[in-house]
Design a protein around this motif. Structure first.
Motif, mmCIF file in Angstrom:
data_model
loop_
_atom_site.group_PDB
_atom_site.id
_atom_site.type_symbol
_atom_site.label_atom_id
_atom_site.label_comp_id
_atom_site.label_asym_id
_atom_site.label_seq_id
_atom_site.Cartn_x
_atom_site.Cartn_y
_atom_site.Cartn_z
ATOM 1 N N LYS B 118 0.824 -1.218 0.000
ATOM 2 C CA LYS B 118 0.000 0.000 0.000
ATOM 3 C C LYS B 118 0.852 1.259 0.000
ATOM 4 O O LYS B 118 0.433 2.292 -0.489
ATOM 5 C CB LYS B 118 -0.981 0.013 1.169
ATOM 6 C CG LYS B 118 -0.379 0.314 2.538
ATOM 7 C CD LYS B 118 -1.474 0.643 3.563
ATOM 8 C CE LYS B 118 -0.854 0.946 4.923
ATOM 9 N NZ LYS B 118 -1.868 1.254 5.946
ATOM 10 N N ASN B 126 1.892 6.169 -0.791
ATOM 11 C CA ASN B 126 0.609 5.460 -0.856
ATOM 12 C C ASN B 126 -0.192 5.893 -2.094
ATOM 13 O O ASN B 126 -1.298 6.407 -1.990
ATOM 14 C CB ASN B 126 -0.187 5.733 0.428
ATOM 15 C CG ASN B 126 -1.331 4.755 0.635
ATOM 16 O OD1 ASN B 126 -1.886 4.235 -0.344
ATOM 17 N ND2 ASN B 126 -1.683 4.488 1.862
ATOM 18 N N GLN B 127 0.397 5.733 -3.271
ATOM 19 C CA GLN B 127 -0.247 6.222 -4.495
ATOM 20 C C GLN B 127 -0.215 5.247 -5.675
ATOM 21 O O GLN B 127 -1.169 5.208 -6.469
ATOM 22 C CB GLN B 127 0.456 7.504 -4.987
ATOM 23 C CG GLN B 127 0.412 8.672 -4.033
ATOM 24 C CD GLN B 127 1.242 9.848 -4.532
ATOM 25 O OE1 GLN B 127 1.803 9.810 -5.619
ATOM 26 N NE2 GLN B 127 1.324 10.882 -3.735
ATOM 27 N N GLN B 130 -3.206 2.860 -6.730
ATOM 28 C CA GLN B 130 -4.418 3.582 -7.110
ATOM 29 C C GLN B 130 -4.238 4.215 -8.497
ATOM 30 O O GLN B 130 -5.159 4.223 -9.323
ATOM 31 C CB GLN B 130 -4.724 4.687 -6.084
ATOM 32 C CG GLN B 130 -5.069 4.190 -4.682
ATOM 33 C CD GLN B 130 -3.857 4.030 -3.795
ATOM 34 O OE1 GLN B 130 -2.862 3.422 -4.189
ATOM 35 N NE2 GLN B 130 -3.923 4.553 -2.591
ATOM 36 N N MET B 131 -3.047 4.782 -8.728
ATOM 37 C CA MET B 131 -2.794 5.428 -10.025
ATOM 38 C C MET B 131 -2.793 4.407 -11.157
ATOM 39 O O MET B 131 -3.346 4.645 -12.230
ATOM 40 C CB MET B 131 -1.453 6.165 -9.979
ATOM 41 C CG MET B 131 -1.527 7.407 -9.119
ATOM 42 S SD MET B 131 0.044 8.263 -9.043
ATOM 43 C CE MET B 131 -0.525 9.876 -8.461
ATOM 44 N N ALA B 133 -4.375 1.558 -11.211
ATOM 45 C CA ALA B 133 -5.754 1.111 -11.459
ATOM 46 C C ALA B 133 -6.497 2.132 -12.320
ATOM 47 O O ALA B 133 -7.266 1.765 -13.213
ATOM 48 C CB ALA B 133 -6.473 0.895 -10.129
ATOM 49 N N ALA B 134 -6.241 3.419 -12.079
ATOM 50 C CA ALA B 134 -6.897 4.471 -12.867
ATOM 51 C C ALA B 134 -6.438 4.423 -14.322
ATOM 52 O O ALA B 134 -7.260 4.454 -15.248
ATOM 53 C CB ALA B 134 -6.597 5.836 -12.262
ATOM 54 N N LEU B 135 -5.126 4.343 -14.522
ATOM 55 C CA LEU B 135 -4.595 4.351 -15.889
ATOM 56 C C LEU B 135 -5.021 3.104 -16.662
ATOM 57 O O LEU B 135 -5.248 3.139 -17.865
ATOM 58 C CB LEU B 135 -3.051 4.432 -15.867
ATOM 59 C CG LEU B 135 -2.445 5.670 -15.202
ATOM 60 C CD1 LEU B 135 -0.921 5.571 -15.211
ATOM 61 C CD2 LEU B 135 -2.891 6.951 -15.898
ATOM 62 N N PRO B 139 -10.463 -2.058 -11.516
ATOM 63 C CA PRO B 139 -10.741 -1.846 -10.092
ATOM 64 C C PRO B 139 -9.469 -1.775 -9.241
ATOM 65 O O PRO B 139 -8.430 -2.314 -9.623
ATOM 66 C CB PRO B 139 -11.554 -3.085 -9.689
ATOM 67 C CG PRO B 139 -12.030 -3.690 -10.952
ATOM 68 C CD PRO B 139 -11.026 -3.333 -11.995
ATOM 69 N N GLN B 140 -9.620 -1.130 -8.104
ATOM 70 C CA GLN B 140 -8.571 -1.144 -7.098
ATOM 71 C C GLN B 140 -9.184 -1.604 -5.786
ATOM 72 O O GLN B 140 -10.317 -1.259 -5.463
ATOM 73 C CB GLN B 140 -7.962 0.253 -6.921
ATOM 74 C CG GLN B 140 -8.932 1.275 -6.313
ATOM 75 C CD GLN B 140 -8.364 2.689 -6.334
ATOM 76 O OE1 GLN B 140 -7.830 3.140 -7.359
ATOM 77 N NE2 GLN B 140 -8.462 3.386 -5.206
ATOM 78 N N THR B 142 -7.612 -1.378 -2.181
ATOM 79 C CA THR B 142 -6.438 -0.955 -1.426
ATOM 80 C C THR B 142 -6.519 -1.409 0.026
ATOM 81 O O THR B 142 -7.590 -1.707 0.542
ATOM 82 C CB THR B 142 -6.321 0.581 -1.448
ATOM 83 O OG1 THR B 142 -7.555 1.139 -0.984
ATOM 84 C CG2 THR B 142 -6.061 1.093 -2.864
#
Lengths: 313, 249
Positions: B118, B126-127, B130-131, B133-135, B139-140, B142
């Motif tokens: 994480k 802590n990024q 998440q980044m 999953a966005a690109l 789904p993410q 965490t």
């Protein structure tokens, strides 16, 4: 001029105090215009609370049945769409904000600044790294949108007294269905919330069992305090995970922090270094917790705690 | 063929007390022990357990960093990963750039699951998960403390401020680990020997064609403000008196 959007954190129709802390952070940027966005099924009650925070100019509500639970994958496209009109987008560095904001940043094609502890300008900030063993000053480019999380322990919640306007925002973003909420189990303790309580009593490995951990709850109740725990105590199963204080748990800043049977690993200390007064009770006089304690008492917690409770009447 | 991609970051060891250099240009890393980021070790352990239960056929460990990062990848191979990819980078790679690198590898490897820690215990960002999953537009899940696979879905219990939250995600997905997901296994000597023969591919970050120039500029490192020296009291009576003096009880 900085135009800052703050993503409101809320649950059960109530605004989380982390939002007012983000406002406090944004308010330290001179000339900033601050808006708060509430993403909910019906954001009106939360928006009404947010509108009272001093320093907030406008509160936007984004109502959508898909916003019933704070799923980052569902919220991020909406936040990114609203962010178009802003120079900065802030969220709290709670699990809500940590989950959501990096996803927002990536959708906007920019990086993210984590855990702002002080703003030295609209594009210059201080933040902790290495579990708080170093504080760095970071400059962000002015030609890019700045997405950031605010370290809530570094700010006092902005007070009430504002009267922002509340507006409904129309957001067109396609929302994914690949992520679904199942359940949430929160221990309803009836005790103050660990992240916002002015007093916290924490227990560590030395408690020895979940049964023994009850004396922490007992002292906390006597003091009207929230209960926390070290990682060791949580790993050992003496306390629930949401009680963990430290680098990877909760970072807190109470008026009074009482550490009982906690040796004071660096990772724990980073979670409490903003506490006003730290009291340490530990039978090992060499424990590192005493290096940061304002008041230290070397003794067996199983003798000291009952005595302390009695002395407190 | 279902693959799991695991990110392993090389960081200053968990037990090292990190110090800021006197000139404020960084932290002291010379001669300091480097290890796999503890959260990433948990991610690898989870991937190995999924594979052992038949939920995956291959576990690939990936790291982004200098040539020395091979040490951490070899440790990952010794833990049980099947092969390793080192994306060699000699300067700072911010989380967004790291996510773009992972996306490139995903396009090539088509994993069902990407498991990351994480947060790195160095920059505490802590990024990256998440980044990514966005690109990837996936789904993410965490801060995972429990992962249950069910066909094309994963049910993930997450450690959140309020307690525990369970979400269901369609695969492929990005999962990031919290501390209590599992306890990573110890590496045995024969496994270290075996790991030397496992494939470790090195790719220059420049060859991936992603933008890696840092967006943020760190201008200063400072030690945290020291707390003023406290007092030691000898019994409960003195403790209560001290608390009363501060107006705390």
């Amino acid at each position: 001029m900085a135009k800052i959007l703050i993503v409101a954190e809320h649950a059960g129709g109530k605004l989380n105090q982390s939002t007012a802390k983000c406002v406090a952070c944004a308010s330290t940027i001179s000339g900033a215009e601050i808006h708060v966005a509430v993403f909910a099924t019906d954001g009106a009650p939360v928006a009404a609370e947010a509108a009272k925070i001093q320093g907030v100019k406008t509160v936007l509500t984004v109502n959508n049945a898909a916003n019933a639970e704070p799923l980052a994958a569902v919220l991020a496209p909406q936040v990114a769409a609203v962010a178009a009109n802003y120079t900065h987008v802030f969220g709290p560095s709670t699990t809500f904000g940590k989950d959501l904001m990096p996803r927002v940043a990536a959708l906007l094609g920019v990086g993210q600044l984590s855990d702002i502890m002080a703003a030295e300008g609209a594009y210059k900030f201080r933040r902790p790294v290495y579990a708080g063993n170093a504080i760095i000053t970071v400059e962000a480019p002015q030609d890019k949108k700045l997405v950031a999380t605010v370290r809530t322990a570094s700010f006092q919640a902005a007070p009430e007294g504002g009267s922002a306007s509340v507006e409904a925002a129309n957001v067109s973003a396609s929302l994914p269905s690949h992520t679904r909420f199942v359940t949430r189990s929160a221990a309803a303790t009836g005790r103050p919330d660990l992240q916002t309580a002015p007093r916290v009593v924490s227990g560590g490995r030395a408690l020895g069992s979940s049964d023994n951990f009850k004396i922490i709850f007992s002292l906390a109740d006597k003091l009207g305090a929230a209960v926390g725990a070290s990682r060791a105590a949580v790993d050992a199963g003496y306390a629930a995970n949401d009680l963990q204080v430290g680098q990877t748990g909760k970072i807190i800043a109470p008026e009074l922090y009482v550490a009982v049977g906690i040796s004071g690993a660096i990772q724990h200390l980073t979670g409490i270094k903003d506490a006003r007064t730290i009291v340490a009770i530990n039978k090992d006089a060499e424990a590192p917790i005493f290096e940061v304690a304002d008041i230290g008492l070397v003794g067996d917690l199983f003798t000291v705690l009952p005595e302390l409770e009695k002395a407190l009447g | 063929m279902s693959k799991i991609l695991v990110g392993l970051k090389r960081v200053v060891d968990y037990n090292v007390r990190v110090r800021v250099k006197p000139d404020g240009t960084g932290v002291v890393t010379d001669g300091v022990k480097m290890s796999i980021n503890p959260f990433d070790e948990i991610a690898l352990e989870e991937a190995l357990r999924i594979k052992e239960k038949g939920g995956a056929t291959e576990v690939i460990v990936v790291s982004i960093g200098p040539a020395d990062t091979q040490q951490q990848l070899r440790t990952g191979l010794a833990m049980g990963a099947d092969r390793a990819i080192l994306v060699q980078a000699d300067s700072v790679v911010e989380p967004l750039a790291a996510a773009k690198v992972f996306l490139k590898l995903i396009e090539k490897e088509s994993p069902q699951i990407v498991l990351l820690g994480k947060q790195g215990i160095d920059d505490d960002n802590n990024q990256t998960g998440q980044m990514l999953a966005a690109l990837w537009d996936r789904p993410q899940a965490t801060f995972a403390s429990k992962v249950e696979l069910d066909g094309g879905k994963a049910k993930v219990t997450r450690e959140v401020d309020a307690g525990l939250e369970t979400i269901e995600v369609d695969l492929p997905a990005v999962l990031t680990t919290d501390l209590r997901l599992n306890e990573p296994r110890y590496v045995k000597l024969p496994d270290i020997m075996k790991a030397k023969k496992k494939p470790l591919e090195t790719v220059a970050i420049a060859s991936l064609g992603v933008e890696t120039a840092p967006q943020f500029k760190t201008t200063k490192y400072e030690p945290p403000a020291a707390r003023s020296k406290g007092v030691m009291v000898k019994d409960v009576g003195e403790l209560v008196a001290a608390l009363k003096q501060k107006g705390l009880v």
